[in-house]
Enzyme design. Structure first.
Site: not given
Length: 453
Positions: A78, A152, A176
């Site tokens: 990420k 996210s 997320s």
């Protein structure tokens, strides 16, 4: 010729350790798939093709190859965690394009275990919303590319669901990991506080953010979590009987959970009851103030993260989110709201070992330029589809998203498992029982779907 795309991390690592495959051939095959398919998925901000192949060769030459738990396994990271030699953009034009000097500790642990980082994945600016789109790209759900992958950790989830990598690293401050995993049909676990090193942004959103795995199987999630935590989460030889509470209601007043998600929970509960667990309908005693507490922490975390960024380069929804949060920062820092919530919910988890509940309230919004839309519209879209994850970040307790059932569109549905502190192994064992009784298709059939997905 053996293909490694669609194989689990555990299968790939075993083959590399036993010299049935080389790290280079495994990584090269996944890089080829990324090149062919990521234009439709939007999982990656940047792909480290040449560097990843060189690093795969380094793994193959290691003297301890036969001992590496993730030997030669391609992994995506990420884009809010540092990868040595790559910039960390956090989905924003306001962040510098400066290479990181060192890996984040979780990335370093993955590399030490033999994994090869093939790229950094798209996130919403600055990892705030449940839709992943922005100046660096839009991550779509590989099962239904008209829909957002979620956020996210949306790019990381999309990468795994599309078979671009077998596992990916993400993190979870208000859902997320679990939100995109639920959208994309993946297994994930948000570990409890202190299990995995955090070090995410400035203060880890007041201690709520945790790093964790995204995987297609419970075995891979357990394997990756063990590497990240530097602690082995052993599968119990004999499954213990658990007291399971089943709740179908949203923690946030006024938000309705739609039928596919309540049906998935009921069906999962029936399987756990058949497996011998003591299953009972029971709702946690959520306080009426939970909506405000969640909003305060969500916006205050963004406000702190945005302090060092040029507001002129932030998108409007981020600026407004941060501005709202400024009025909450001082109160949130005291930790009183989180402690009050823990004290209210602890008696419930004295009575029950595990809470089974929906992962989402409804399917994800359409993919699009959500970062160009108003703050209130984003707030409502996020709240109405993903209200079920925030309480467990506020308490700091472990929670999982597990694929279970399908939506009318054919995309995956999911349930959520929540436990008290230290129950990560327990949650993984229950998830594995669900997986065994109700197996799911692991990789989205992108190549079967044609050019339009």
């Amino acid at each position: 010729m053996t293909t490694w795309v669609g194989r689990t991390a555990a299968e790939i690592a075993a083959a590399v350790r036993e010299k049935r495959a080389t790290p280079r051939e495994v990584v090269a095959e996944h890089l080829d798939r990324i090149e062919r398919l990521d234009g439709r998925v939007g999982a990656f901000r940047t792909v480290r093709a040449e560097t990843a192949l060189a690093e795969a060769d380094e793994v193959g030459a290691r003297g301890d190859l036969s001992e590496l738990p993730l030997a030669g396994v391609p992994v995506a990271v990420k884009d809010n965690l540092a990868v040595r030699g790559e910039s960390t953009r956090i989905g924003s034009a306001a962040t510098p394009d400066t290479p990181a000097a060192e890996d984040h500790v979780t990335v370093a642990r993955l590399r030490a275990a033999g994994a090869v980082v093939v790229g950094l994945t798209n996130v919403p600016e600055p990892c705030v919303f449940g839709t992943t789109d922005g100046v660096h790209g839009t991550a779509r759900n590989p099962w239904d590319t008209s829909r957002t992958a979620g956020g996210s950790s949306g790019g990381s989830a999309a990468a795994v669901a599309a078979g671009l990598v077998p596992i990916a690293l993400g993190n979870d401050g208000m859902g997320s990991l679990r939100i995109p995993a639920a959208n994309c049909g993946l297994v994930t676990i948000k570990p409890g506080t202190g299990v995995v090193p955090a070090g995410i942004s400035d203060g880890d959103w007041f201690g709520m953010s945790e790093n964790g795995p995204l995987a297609t199987t419970v075995e891979d999630a357990r394997l990756m979590l063990s590497v990240l935590a530097d602690t082995e989460f052993v599968r119990p030889e004999q499954a213990a009987t658990r007291r399971v509470a089943v709740s179908l209601r949203s923690p946030l007043t006024g938000v309705v959970v739609t039928k596919p998600y309540t049906t998935a929970v009921r069906d999962a509960a029936a399987l756990l009851m058949k497996a011998g667990h003591r299953v009972r309908r029971a709702d946690p005693p959520y306080p009426q103030s939970l909506s405000l507490t969640s909003l305060a922490h969500w916006t205050a975390g963004t406000s702190v993260d945005a302090q060092t960024l040029d507001p002129r380069l932030l998108v409007r929804r981020t600026r407004v989110h941060a501005a709202v949060g400024r009025r909450f920062v001082a109160a949130v820092r005291t930790g009183k709201g989180r402690e009050q919530l823990r004290r209210r919910l602890e008696p419930f988890f004295d009575e029950y070992d595990v809470l089974l509940m929906p992962a989402l309230a409804r399917r994800s919004p359409k993919a699009g330029d959500w970062h160009e839309r108003g703050w209130l519209r984003n707030l409502m879209a996020n709240t109405t589809y993903s209200p079920l994850t925030p309480p467990w970040n506020l308490t700091g307790w472990p929670a999982m998203s597990v694929p279970f059932g399908t939506l009318p569109s054919g995309a995956p549905c999911a349930v959520q498992l929540v436990g008290r502190p230290g129950s990560e192994a327990e949650l993984l064992a229950l998830a594995e029982q669900l997986e065994k009784a109700h197996p799911w298709r692991r990789i989205a059939p992108l190549e079967e779907a044609g050019a339009d997905g």
